[in-house]
Design a protein around this motif. Structure first.
Motif, PDB file in Angstrom:
ATOM      1  N   SER A 204      33.043  39.560  59.960  1.00  0.00           N
ATOM      2  CA  SER A 204      32.996  40.967  60.369  1.00  0.00           C
ATOM      3  C   SER A 204      33.643  41.194  61.744  1.00  0.00           C
ATOM      4  CB  SER A 204      31.549  41.461  60.399  1.00  0.00           C
ATOM      5  OG  SER A 204      30.831  40.760  61.393  1.00  0.00           O
ATOM      6  N   HIS A 205      33.944  40.095  62.466  1.00  0.00           N
ATOM      7  CA  HIS A 205      34.615  40.247  63.763  1.00  0.00           C
ATOM      8  C   HIS A 205      36.138  40.249  63.631  1.00  0.00           C
ATOM      9  CE1 HIS A 205      30.768  39.858  65.638  1.00  0.00           C
ATOM     10  NE2 HIS A 205      30.599  38.623  65.237  1.00  0.00           N
ATOM     11  N   LYS A 225      27.640  48.461  54.912  1.00  0.00           N
ATOM     12  CA  LYS A 225      26.788  47.633  54.075  1.00  0.00           C
ATOM     13  C   LYS A 225      27.643  46.573  53.389  1.00  0.00           C
ATOM     14  CE  LYS A 225      23.349  47.962  50.420  1.00  0.00           C
ATOM     15  NZ  LYS A 225      22.527  46.867  50.929  1.00  0.00           N
ATOM     16  N   VAL A 226      27.241  45.314  53.530  1.00  0.00           N
ATOM     17  CA  VAL A 226      27.911  44.223  52.832  1.00  0.00           C
ATOM     18  C   VAL A 226      27.027  43.841  51.643  1.00  0.00           C
ATOM     19  CG1 VAL A 226      28.579  41.803  52.996  1.00  0.00           C
ATOM     20  CG2 VAL A 226      29.126  43.383  54.858  1.00  0.00           C
ATOM     21  N   VAL A 227      27.561  44.024  50.441  1.00  0.00           N
ATOM     22  CA  VAL A 227      26.778  43.716  49.241  1.00  0.00           C
ATOM     23  C   VAL A 227      26.867  42.223  48.923  1.00  0.00           C
ATOM     24  CG1 VAL A 227      26.550  44.145  46.759  1.00  0.00           C
ATOM     25  CG2 VAL A 227      27.033  46.040  48.320  1.00  0.00           C
ATOM     26  N   ASP A 228      28.080  41.674  48.983  1.00  0.00           N
ATOM     27  CA  ASP A 228      28.292  40.262  48.638  1.00  0.00           C
ATOM     28  C   ASP A 228      29.620  39.795  49.242  1.00  0.00           C
ATOM     29  OD1 ASP A 228      28.642  37.775  47.494  1.00  0.00           O
ATOM     30  OD2 ASP A 228      29.137  38.556  45.495  1.00  0.00           O
ATOM     31  N   PRO A 229      29.563  38.967  50.278  1.00  0.00           N
ATOM     32  CA  PRO A 229      30.804  38.519  50.926  1.00  0.00           C
ATOM     33  C   PRO A 229      31.518  37.379  50.190  1.00  0.00           C
ATOM     34  CG  PRO A 229      28.887  37.660  52.114  1.00  0.00           C
ATOM     35  CD  PRO A 229      28.357  38.478  50.982  1.00  0.00           C
ATOM     36  N   THR A 230      30.965  36.916  49.060  1.00  0.00           N
ATOM     37  CA  THR A 230      31.618  35.825  48.319  1.00  0.00           C
ATOM     38  C   THR A 230      33.053  36.226  47.964  1.00  0.00           C
ATOM     39  OG1 THR A 230      29.471  35.349  47.304  1.00  0.00           O
ATOM     40  CG2 THR A 230      31.390  34.252  46.346  1.00  0.00           C
ATOM     41  N   GLY A 231      34.011  35.383  48.329  1.00  0.00           N
ATOM     42  CA  GLY A 231      35.401  35.641  47.969  1.00  0.00           C
ATOM     43  C   GLY A 231      36.150  36.514  48.962  1.00  0.00           C
ATOM     44  N   GLU A 271      32.054  44.905  49.143  1.00  0.00           N
ATOM     45  CA  GLU A 271      31.239  46.063  48.749  1.00  0.00           C
ATOM     46  C   GLU A 271      30.655  45.970  47.340  1.00  0.00           C
ATOM     47  OE1 GLU A 271      32.471  49.894  51.283  1.00  0.00           O
ATOM     48  OE2 GLU A 271      34.028  49.259  49.878  1.00  0.00           O
ATOM     49  N   GLY A 272      30.918  44.873  46.662  1.00  0.00           N
ATOM     50  CA  GLY A 272      30.331  44.703  45.334  1.00  0.00           C
ATOM     51  C   GLY A 272      30.109  43.230  45.049  1.00  0.00           C
TER      52      GLY A 272
ATOM     53  N   THR B 178      17.025  48.179  66.830  1.00  0.00           N
ATOM     54  CA  THR B 178      17.097  48.919  65.555  1.00  0.00           C
ATOM     55  C   THR B 178      16.667  48.102  64.342  1.00  0.00           C
ATOM     56  OG1 THR B 178      19.380  48.201  65.143  1.00  0.00           O
ATOM     57  CG2 THR B 178      19.098  50.231  66.413  1.00  0.00           C
ATOM     58  N   LYS B 179      16.511  46.765  64.529  1.00  0.00           N
ATOM     59  CA  LYS B 179      16.221  45.846  63.404  1.00  0.00           C
ATOM     60  C   LYS B 179      17.375  45.838  62.389  1.00  0.00           C
ATOM     61  CE  LYS B 179      12.149  45.400  65.332  1.00  0.00           C
ATOM     62  NZ  LYS B 179      12.637  45.164  66.712  1.00  0.00           N
ATOM     63  N   GLU B 180      18.536  46.263  62.825  1.00  0.00           N
ATOM     64  CA  GLU B 180      19.702  46.305  61.946  1.00  0.00           C
ATOM     65  C   GLU B 180      20.676  45.162  62.299  1.00  0.00           C
ATOM     66  OE1 GLU B 180      21.146  47.612  59.418  1.00  0.00           O
ATOM     67  OE2 GLU B 180      19.579  49.040  58.907  1.00  0.00           O
ATOM     68  N   ASP B 181      21.129  44.419  61.289  1.00  0.00           N
ATOM     69  CA  ASP B 181      22.139  43.386  61.523  1.00  0.00           C
ATOM     70  C   ASP B 181      23.525  44.000  61.612  1.00  0.00           C
ATOM     71  OD1 ASP B 181      20.945  40.750  61.558  1.00  0.00           O
ATOM     72  OD2 ASP B 181      20.282  41.201  59.520  1.00  0.00           O
ATOM     73  N   ASN B 182      23.737  45.050  60.821  1.00  0.00           N
ATOM     74  CA  ASN B 182      25.058  45.655  60.740  1.00  0.00           C
ATOM     75  C   ASN B 182      25.307  46.538  61.965  1.00  0.00           C
ATOM     76  OD1 ASN B 182      27.000  47.876  60.011  1.00  0.00           O
ATOM     77  ND2 ASN B 182      27.194  46.592  58.195  1.00  0.00           N
ATOM     78  N   VAL B 183      26.366  46.205  62.697  1.00  0.00           N
ATOM     79  CA  VAL B 183      26.692  46.898  63.951  1.00  0.00           C
ATOM     80  C   VAL B 183      26.872  48.398  63.738  1.00  0.00           C
ATOM     81  CG1 VAL B 183      28.564  47.207  65.630  1.00  0.00           C
ATOM     82  CG2 VAL B 183      27.661  44.926  65.183  1.00  0.00           C
ATOM     83  N   PHE B 184      27.526  48.786  62.644  1.00  0.00           N
ATOM     84  CA  PHE B 184      27.866  50.192  62.445  1.00  0.00           C
ATOM     85  C   PHE B 184      26.633  51.015  62.054  1.00  0.00           C
ATOM     86  CE2 PHE B 184      31.598  47.563  61.885  1.00  0.00           C
ATOM     87  CZ  PHE B 184      32.417  48.127  62.853  1.00  0.00           C
TER      88      PHE B 184
END
Lengths: 299, 299
Positions: A204-205, A225-231, A271-272, B178-184
Motif C-alpha cells: 500500500s506504500h 478497503k482491501v478485500v484480498d491482496p493475493t496476486g 478489491e475482490g 481510530t482502530k483503523e488499519d487503512n490510512v484512507f
C-alpha cells in the motif's frame, strides 16, 4: 506487441474471517496474464491438471489470452489454500498441493519464441531459465520471484538476474537478498547482481523504480478497503509489461507510466477475491484511476 | 507572515551502536522552529532551565527565531535520552527527566498574540489549549501530538481537535486513535473529530493529506542513510507551516507544495544527529531537493 507470461496457474482457496472462497483461479501467471491482457496480446505458458475447471479456460479466452503454451497434464492442478486475519495483513498458508506443477516443464510453441516482451512470473528459477533458453532475442525481459526461491534456489536465481533486463521484488525480499533495510541502498546492491532496472514493491506504500534515469517513486492507488491482496504483485508486473508492450518509443521513456498502469491494475485485484474484481474491470476504469493518480500526486 | 511555534525545548542524548551524542538541542519546538525558519519569521514558545546551554540560544538567534516567548525557569531543562538499534528503526527511551517542563505554562507576549499561523507542536494538549486561549483569531492552526497524549490525555486532545484547522499524526497514532488499519479510512474518521485537514505521516513511505480537495500522496525524499530520525516529524510540520506562512494565495492551493517543503526539510533532519545537519542546511539545498522530488514523481 505481445507479452509472453510464464508462472503458476493454480487454484486458490482463500479463507477470511467472514468468507470461504474455494478453488478460485489463481497463480502468478493467471494474475499477470489477465492484467497484461488489458493492454496487449498475451501468450500464456503454464501447466494445469485434469481437474482444471473449463470456466477458467473460458475466462482466459474472454481475455484473448493465447493458450498454445498451456499444458494439460495428467494429475491435479496446483492448489494453494490460505487464510487471512481480520486486518488482512497477515496471511497463513493452510495447505500447498503441488500437483502437476511438480513435474511441469515449460515447452514453448514456435509462435511464442519470438515474443518481444517476456514476463518471467513467480515460479521456480530453473523454469524461468528454461523459458529464456527457448526464446530468440526478446526485446525486454522482466523477472519476478518470491522468498521461497531466495531460500531454496538462490544460485539459480542469481544466475537468472544476469539474464534479465528488469527484476521486481517486494521490500522484505529485497532485505532478504541484500541484508539492507534502506530501500535505496538495497536497489543499488541489486543492480550489481545484473538487472538494469530494479523495482521494489511496498504494498500500500507504492513502489520504487531504479534505472539509468534514476529513481521513480510510484504511488499505490488509495483503496479504502482491501478485500484480498493475493496476486496484487503479479497484477502489478502484468499490467506494467502489458502497457510497455503497446507503448511507442524507448523502454526508458515508458517505464514510469507503465508502473502507474501496473499499480492501478493491482488496485482492482485487491478489491475482490482472486481475479473476481479484475475480470470485471474495463480499460476505461483503469484510465480513470490513472488520471486520479495524476491528480493525487501533482504539486 | 510569522509562525508561532509551541512545543518542547529539550536536551536530547542520543545513543546509537557506534556513537553517543550527549545533550544535543532537541524537543518538538526546537525542530519545528528551525525548520520553519528557512521560510518565514518564527516566534518560539517554550520553557528551558538554568542549565540550558548559551550555544543553543545562539543557534536559535542564528535562525532569527524570536525568543520573547521562551521562558527561563528555575530548575533543569527537559532531558530525554534514548538509544537506537543497528537498523535505526527501533528507538528505546533510556531516561526522561521532565525538569522545568513539569511546571511550564506558556504565556504569550503581546507581540505573539496576533500571529496568523500557529503550530501547536507536540506537547501536553492542555498547554496547546492554553496557547490558543491567548491568541486573537489566527488564520491557520495546526496541531501535532504523540502516542503519550492519546494514552493519558485523550479528552483534552479530542477537545483540541475541534479548535484546529489541521491535525498531523503518524500512522501508528492514527491506528491508535481510530482502530483503523487503512490510512484512507482512518483519515475519514479523523475529519469527523474536527479538523478540516488531516495529514498522516508514514516515515520513509511519505505522508498523505486529506482535505476539501481530496487526497494528496506526498513522497519522502529518498535517503540512502538515516543517521537519526529524532525530530523528523517536527521538522516536517515546521517546514510545512513555514512555507505556508510565506506562500501567497489560499491555504488549499499551497498545502501540497507546503508538504513537499516539509518532507524535504525533514530529510535533512534525518541526515545528522539532533539538529546538526538541519542547521547546516541552506535554503538553496532545500530548493534543490524539492526540484529532485518533482523529477522523482513525474510520469
Amino acid at each position: 506487441m505481445s507479452v509472453l507470461v510464464v508462472g503458476t496457474t493454480a487454484l486458490d482457496s482463500i479463507k477470511t474471517p467472514t468468507k470461504e472462497n474455494p478453488r478460485l483461479l489463481g497463480g502468478s501467471a493467471s494474475h499477470a496474464a489477465v492484467a497484461a491482457s488489458f493492454f496487449s496480446p498475451v501468450k500464456l505458458v503454464g501447466g494445469v491438471g485434469e481437474d482444471f475447471p473449463k470456466k477458467y479456460l473460458a475466462l482466459y479466452h474472454r481475455h484473448r489470452i493465447d493458450l498454445a503454451g498451456l499444458q494439460m497434464l495428467p494429475g491435479k492442478t496446483f492448489h494453494w489454500s490460505g487464510e487471512y486475519e481480520v486486518n488482512m495483513n497477515n496471511r497463513r498458508t493452510l495447505a500447498t498441493e503441488l500437483g502437476v506443477i511438480e513435474t511441469f516443464s515449460p515447452t514453448l510453441p514456435k509462435s511464442y519464441q519470438s515474443s518481444p516482451f517476456v514476463l518471467l512470473g513467480n515460479i521456480a528459477p530453473a523454469l524461468q531459465h528454461r523459458v529464456l533458453d527457448q526464446m530468440s532475442r526478446p526485446r525486454f525481459v522482466v523477472a519476478d520471484s518470491m522468498d521461497l526461491w531466495l531460500n531454496i534456489a538462490l544460485p539459480e536465481l542469481l544466475k537468472l538476474l544476469k539474464r534479465v533486463d528488469g527484476f521486481v521484488l517486494n521490500d522484505s525480499e529485497a532485505h532478504q537478498l541484500t541484508k539492507e533495510d534502506n530501500v535505496f541502498t538495497a536497489l543499488k546492491k541489486i543492480h550489481k547482481l545484473g538487472p538494469k532496472y530494479v523495482i521494489i514493491k511496498k504494498g500500500s506504500h507504492g513502489s520504487v523504480l531504479s534505472g539509468p534515469k534514476g529513481f521513480f517513486i510510484c504511488p499505490a492507488y488509495p483503496l479504502h478497503k482491501v478485500v484480498d491482496p493475493t496476486g496484487a504483485g503479479d497484477s502489478f508486473v502484468g499490467g506494467l509489461m502489458g502497457y510497455l508492450a503497446t507503448a511507442r518509443g524507448a523502454i526508458d521513456a515508458n517505464l514510469r507510466r507503465a508502473m502507474i498502469y501496473g499499480s492501478v491494475t493491482a488496485s482492482f485485484c485487491c478489491e475482490g477475491f482472486g481475479l473476481t474484481r479484475t475480470t470485471q474491470t474495463r480499460r476505461s476504469d483503469i484510465e480513470r484511476r490513472v488520471k486520479e493518480l495524476e491528480q493525487l500526486t501533482k504539486f
